[in-house]
Design a protein around this motif. Structure first.
Motif: not given
Length: 125
Positions: A13-41
């Motif tokens: 979503t546009d909100k997700a893309l905006a948060l990605i850009r915000e995070i990239q200001k501190d961490h330019p090279d990032i990735l996502f991994h879809q969690s399968g559950g446990c501690c963080d759902g």
């Protein structure tokens, strides 16, 4: 694995893309991994790319905002008929995810592929 019948396997979503850009200001090279559950759902977890080791059985679903999105092979086998939509909602992110502490967190929404899309999905190796 990026597309199924012309439809991307993962969107943001546009909100997700905006948060990605915000995070990239501190961490330019990032990735996502879809969690399968446990501690963080079952949250999409955002990590510095050099601090997360993608497993040999992980499946790359595609990219959102130029950022790769992965899921474990076993979880992909269950979700292979589903398009993931990465969104943002108020709250605290996963303990190890880079959205933590920003009072917004990533959330995965989903949509089942239907009709001919489902037929075009390859089997998991």
């Amino acid at each position: 694995m990026d597309e199924t019948g012309g439809e991307p396997r993962v969107l943001a979503t546009d909100k997700a893309l905006a948060l990605i850009r915000e995070i990239q200001k501190d961490h330019p090279d990032i990735l996502f991994h879809q969690s399968g559950g446990c501690c963080d759902g079952s949250s999409p977890m955002c990590y510095p790319a050099d601090e997360f080791r993608v497993g040999e059985t992980d499946v790359k679903l595609g990219e959102i905002g130029g950022v790769p999105v992965y899921i474990s092979g076993s979880q992909f086998a269950v979700w292979k008929h589903t398009q993931l939509i990465i969104d943002v909602v108020p709250g605290r992110g996963g303990m190890f995810s880079l959205d933590n502490g920003r009072e917004r967190r990533f959330l995965t929404r989903s949509r089942l592929f239907g009709g001919g899309e489902a037929c075009a999905i390859p089997s998991v190796p």
